[in-house]
Design an enzyme around this catalytic site. Structure first.
Site, mmCIF file in Angstrom:
data_model
loop_
_atom_site.group_PDB
_atom_site.id
_atom_site.type_symbol
_atom_site.label_atom_id
_atom_site.label_comp_id
_atom_site.label_asym_id
_atom_site.label_seq_id
_atom_site.Cartn_x
_atom_site.Cartn_y
_atom_site.Cartn_z
ATOM 1 N N LYS A 103 -10.577 93.094 -45.955
ATOM 2 C CA LYS A 103 -9.254 93.571 -45.526
ATOM 3 C C LYS A 103 -8.340 93.734 -46.733
ATOM 4 O O LYS A 103 -7.620 94.731 -46.866
ATOM 5 C CB LYS A 103 -8.638 92.592 -44.515
ATOM 6 C CG LYS A 103 -9.264 92.706 -43.142
ATOM 7 C CD LYS A 103 -8.891 91.557 -42.227
ATOM 8 C CE LYS A 103 -9.721 91.636 -40.940
ATOM 9 N NZ LYS A 103 -9.643 90.436 -40.115
ATOM 10 N N ASP B 296 -1.976 92.267 -35.492
ATOM 11 C CA ASP B 296 -3.223 92.036 -34.764
ATOM 12 C C ASP B 296 -3.009 92.138 -33.254
ATOM 13 O O ASP B 296 -3.974 92.211 -32.497
ATOM 14 C CB ASP B 296 -3.747 90.619 -35.081
ATOM 15 C CG ASP B 296 -5.031 90.661 -35.880
ATOM 16 O OD1 ASP B 296 -5.656 91.730 -35.933
ATOM 17 O OD2 ASP B 296 -5.407 89.612 -36.428
ATOM 18 N N GLN C 33 -6.377 84.854 -39.819
ATOM 19 C CA GLN C 33 -7.819 85.041 -39.602
ATOM 20 C C GLN C 33 -8.361 83.940 -38.684
ATOM 21 O O GLN C 33 -8.155 82.755 -38.934
ATOM 22 C CB GLN C 33 -8.552 85.033 -40.957
ATOM 23 C CG GLN C 33 -10.021 85.344 -40.868
ATOM 24 C CD GLN C 33 -10.317 86.778 -40.397
ATOM 25 O OE1 GLN C 33 -9.643 87.723 -40.792
ATOM 26 N NE2 GLN C 33 -11.303 86.920 -39.548
#
Ligand code: NDP
Length: 279
Positions: A50, A117, A94
């Site tokens: 990422k 997200d 994460q």
């Protein structure tokens, strides 16, 4: 033989468009912060990917690594700082987090305005009432593949295997929004194979290598493989690609299908957030 739903190619197209927009910006860049707690090996790889992609396409990127023994308070303090940082427009925590950390408490602390997200309850709620701000990246990436390859969803029977908040549930909702008739399956579903055989669109997000065999798939079905699994030192999906591709009309490869789309949509969400903050 099925046509490939080429996520690598489409993700590059999305990222290149973003890059040209970023290059036109004068002083500020869209900024993405990623929080990685602990030393989960797959997570380290995902975060590195990422960060690399964000930088490659001109984004400002920060990775904050915390030890697995860190306290919840430390993560919350970091999130508070990032929520207020003018350089950051997207915050990603994460997952999975270490067992002693309450994942919901952490996700709830991320500002819904920077929750690229789309995991904050407010963003999931907005998605469910049909007024989304941020849509979770993986389901959004799958929908972009359908759009790119002009796959008709209206009136089709879509079977989604997996009911996580990250993939299965939001994806089912997006499919419903496109007038598909949706069945969600999970580990307690009876006769899974028979249910899958009725699917015009079959999406697997289970996390079990090569679980979906040829016999699960209706002739001409569209098959999307969200799974990322390690098998004999190779990355494979949930779908037995070699055999299923002979029966499906369209299929995503692993790697090169849904995975790169997830990162592209993460950058797209960060860019949208940047625009919102700048307007
Ligand atoms: P979770 O473990 O949270 O969810 C897995 C789901 O699969 C659960 O709903 C579970 O059912 C269901 N399931 C497990 N075994 C079976 C079975 N034998 N039959 C039917 N259903 C079953 O996983 P995630 O949703 O987070 O991820 C799923 C997969 O997708 C993983 O391989 C992950 O690595 C991958 N992934 C890929 C991404 C990408 O960018 N391509 C992004 C995110 C995830 P139950 O609820 O009953 O336990």
């Amino acid at each position: 033989m099925a046509t490939l739903l080429d996520g690598k190619k489409l993700s590059q197209k999305i990222c290149s468009t973003l890059k040209s927009k970023v290059e036109k910006l004068k002083d500020k860049k869209p900024g993405l912060a990623v929080i990685l707690v602990g030393d989960h090996s797959a997570s380290q790889i995902y975060v590195a990917k990422k960060e690399k992609t964000a930088r490659e396409f001109g984004f400002y990127s920060e990775v904050h690594k915390l030890p697995s023994a860190c306290e919840e308070k430390e993560i919350l303090n970091l999130i508070k700082y990032l929520n207020e940082s003018p350089k950051i427009h997207g915050i990603l925590v994460q997952l999975p987090l270490p067992a002693h950390i309450q994942t919901h408490a952490i996700l709830n602390a991320v500002s819904p305005l920077k929750d690229v997200d789309g995991f904050h309850p407010l963003n999931l709620g907005r998605l469910f009432i049909g007024d989304p701000l941020f849509i979770p990246c993986t389901p959004q990436g799958v929908m972009e593949l359908f759009k790119e390859y002009k796959i008709e969803l209206s009136g089709k029977h879509a079977v989604v295997i997996g009911r996580s908040l990250i993939v299965g549930k939001p994806l089912a909702h997006l499919l419903l929004g496109q007038n598909a008739t949706v069945t969600i399956c999970h580990s307690k579903t009876k006769n899974l194979e028979a249910v899958c055989q009725t699917a015009d669109i079959l999406i697997s997000a289970i996390g079990k290598p090569l679980f979906i065999k040829n016999s699960f798939v209706k002739e001409g079905a569209v098959v999307v493989d969200v799974g990322i699994n390690r098998l004999n030192n190779k990355i494979v999906g949930d779908v037995d690609f070699e055999n299923v591709q002979k029966k499906a009309s369209f299929i995503t490869p692993v790697p090169g299908g849904v995975g790169p789309m997830t990162i592209a949509l993460l950058l797209q969400n960060t860019f949208k957030s940047f625009e919102r903050f700048s307007s």
